[in-house]
Design a protein around this motif. Structure first.
Motif, PDB file in Angstrom:
ATOM      1  N   PHE A  99      -2.413  13.713  -3.794  1.00  0.00           N
ATOM      2  CA  PHE A  99      -1.768  12.764  -2.893  1.00  0.00           C
ATOM      3  C   PHE A  99      -0.358  13.182  -2.481  1.00  0.00           C
ATOM      4  O   PHE A  99       0.359  12.418  -1.858  1.00  0.00           O
ATOM      5  CB  PHE A  99      -1.688  11.376  -3.559  1.00  0.00           C
ATOM      6  CG  PHE A  99      -3.021  10.700  -3.702  1.00  0.00           C
ATOM      7  CD1 PHE A  99      -3.545   9.950  -2.672  1.00  0.00           C
ATOM      8  CD2 PHE A  99      -3.755  10.837  -4.875  1.00  0.00           C
ATOM      9  CE1 PHE A  99      -4.774   9.328  -2.807  1.00  0.00           C
ATOM     10  CE2 PHE A  99      -4.987  10.212  -5.014  1.00  0.00           C
ATOM     11  CZ  PHE A  99      -5.505   9.458  -3.974  1.00  0.00           C
ATOM     12  N   ALA A 133       4.705   8.079   2.849  1.00  0.00           N
ATOM     13  CA  ALA A 133       4.747   6.731   2.264  1.00  0.00           C
ATOM     14  C   ALA A 133       6.144   6.399   1.763  1.00  0.00           C
ATOM     15  O   ALA A 133       6.639   5.275   1.942  1.00  0.00           O
ATOM     16  CB  ALA A 133       3.730   6.627   1.121  1.00  0.00           C
ATOM     17  N   ALA A 139       0.417  12.940   1.324  1.00  0.00           N
ATOM     18  CA  ALA A 139       0.416  11.557   1.818  1.00  0.00           C
ATOM     19  C   ALA A 139       1.580  10.765   1.243  1.00  0.00           C
ATOM     20  O   ALA A 139       2.046   9.801   1.861  1.00  0.00           O
ATOM     21  CB  ALA A 139      -0.900  10.879   1.461  1.00  0.00           C
ATOM     22  N   ALA A 140       2.044  11.184   0.071  1.00  0.00           N
ATOM     23  CA  ALA A 140       3.086  10.413  -0.606  1.00  0.00           C
ATOM     24  C   ALA A 140       4.424  10.493   0.120  1.00  0.00           C
ATOM     25  O   ALA A 140       5.154   9.500   0.198  1.00  0.00           O
ATOM     26  CB  ALA A 140       3.242  10.904  -2.041  1.00  0.00           C
ATOM     27  N   PRO A 197       0.812  -1.224   0.000  1.00  0.00           N
ATOM     28  CA  PRO A 197       0.000   0.000   0.000  1.00  0.00           C
ATOM     29  C   PRO A 197       0.843   1.270   0.000  1.00  0.00           C
ATOM     30  O   PRO A 197       0.468   2.276  -0.614  1.00  0.00           O
ATOM     31  CB  PRO A 197      -0.826  -0.115   1.286  1.00  0.00           C
ATOM     32  CG  PRO A 197      -0.100  -1.082   2.132  1.00  0.00           C
ATOM     33  CD  PRO A 197       0.572  -2.034   1.210  1.00  0.00           C
ATOM     34  N   ALA A 198       1.999   1.231   0.687  1.00  0.00           N
ATOM     35  CA  ALA A 198       2.870   2.400   0.698  1.00  0.00           C
ATOM     36  C   ALA A 198       3.399   2.688  -0.692  1.00  0.00           C
ATOM     37  O   ALA A 198       3.533   3.850  -1.106  1.00  0.00           O
ATOM     38  CB  ALA A 198       4.030   2.180   1.663  1.00  0.00           C
ATOM     39  N   VAL A 240       0.711   4.540  -2.763  1.00  0.00           N
ATOM     40  CA  VAL A 240       0.595   5.952  -2.390  1.00  0.00           C
ATOM     41  C   VAL A 240       1.831   6.731  -2.835  1.00  0.00           C
ATOM     42  O   VAL A 240       1.723   7.847  -3.358  1.00  0.00           O
ATOM     43  CB  VAL A 240       0.392   6.095  -0.868  1.00  0.00           C
ATOM     44  CG1 VAL A 240       0.380   7.568  -0.466  1.00  0.00           C
ATOM     45  CG2 VAL A 240      -0.893   5.416  -0.436  1.00  0.00           C
TER      46      VAL A 240
END
Length: 268
Positions: free
Chosen positions: A241, A248, A244-245, A228-229, A232
């Motif tokens: 994003f 990640a 959030a990136a 999932p990381a 992102v």
């Protein structure tokens, strides 16, 4: 002077080198020597970067640079960089010819980048080479001068490539204003983010699947966290994003570093 070493990356790379030496069974005295050699090399790279970029940093008013703030002169950085380079040579070769040459290859990569490769489409190459040689040099410092396995070197190189793409991202506009057009500048923010994410994901897979035998429980946990990381992180170049990136990417980097150190432990 400490800030001009690019303190965060310098401390991080030195710490990884030291911890990898511990996990690879280099031995206490030689681990200290490895740590000092890596630290001297990284300091020389950081100081040479700020020395060579002093005029360019001033042109775009880089407030985070000690030279722009007037805290240190380019001449002092030049002298410090050359002294640190000499120390890196002495300390690295004190470990023996093989680890010495490999660790000095890391330093050579950093200096080559600072001296001009950062302005070319080959800007990624010094990072790939330097970060690939780092685990090879540290492992070679262990008793018997063992060769690092291919997967450890490949993962190090991938981490280095991702570090370059992530490190340059905040400075794309300033770099473009002063004529620096490395690979990330040519790819653009979105493509650079995607490539960095793929490199980090590739490093994770290599570190999990490369060692002999089935993946360890730590490896499976890393895969669960990384997938999932990775998704992102690949969206770092998009406005939605972007915030959030970055976490990640940091999470992926931490996962890969933990796997890298665990991989060093498997060499004993």
């Amino acid at each position: 002077m400490a800030l001009a070493t690019h303190l965060g990356p310098t401390v991080a790379v030195t710490a990884v080198g030291a911890l990898l030496a511990v996990t690879a069974g280099v031995g206490p005295a030689r681990t200290v020597l490895v740590t000092l050699a890596v630290l001297a090399g990284q300091a020389s790279i950081g100081w040479s970067n700020d020395w060579l970029d002093a005029d360019r940093d001033a042109a775009v008013a880089r407030a985070d640079k000690p030279t722009v703030q007037g805290l240190v002169t380019p001449a002092r950085l030049r002298a410090a960089a050359l002294v640190a380079l000499a120390l890196a040579v002495v300390l690295s070769l004190a470990l023996g010819p093989a680890p010495g040459v490999l660790l000095l290859g890391v330093v050579a990569g950093g200096w080559a980048y600072n001296a001009g490769l950062k302005r070319t489409a080959a800007s990624l190459v010094p990072y790939l080479v330097a970060f690939g040689l780092l685990p090879a040099g540290v492992v070679a410092a262990a008793p018997g001068t063992p060769a690092a396995p291919w997967w450890l070197v490949a993962a190090g190189a991938a981490l280095g490539g991702a570090a370059h793409l992530a490190n340059v991202a905040p400075d794309l506009e300033d770099d473009a204003a002063t004529g620096v057009r490395g690979l990330p500048h040519r790819l653009g923010a979105t493509a650079s983010a995607l490539v960095a994410a793929l490199l980090l994901g590739g490093a994770s897979l290599v570190l999990v699947l490369g060692p002999a035998g089935p993946p360890t429980p730590l490896g499976w946990v890393a895969v669960v966290v990384a997938v999932p990381a990775l998704v992102v992180a690949a969206l770092a170049g998009t406005e939605r994003f972007r915030r959030a990136a970055f976490p990640a990417v940091m999470l992926l980097t931490v996962v890969d570093v933990v796997l890298l150190l665990a991989g060093g432990g498997s060499l004993r």
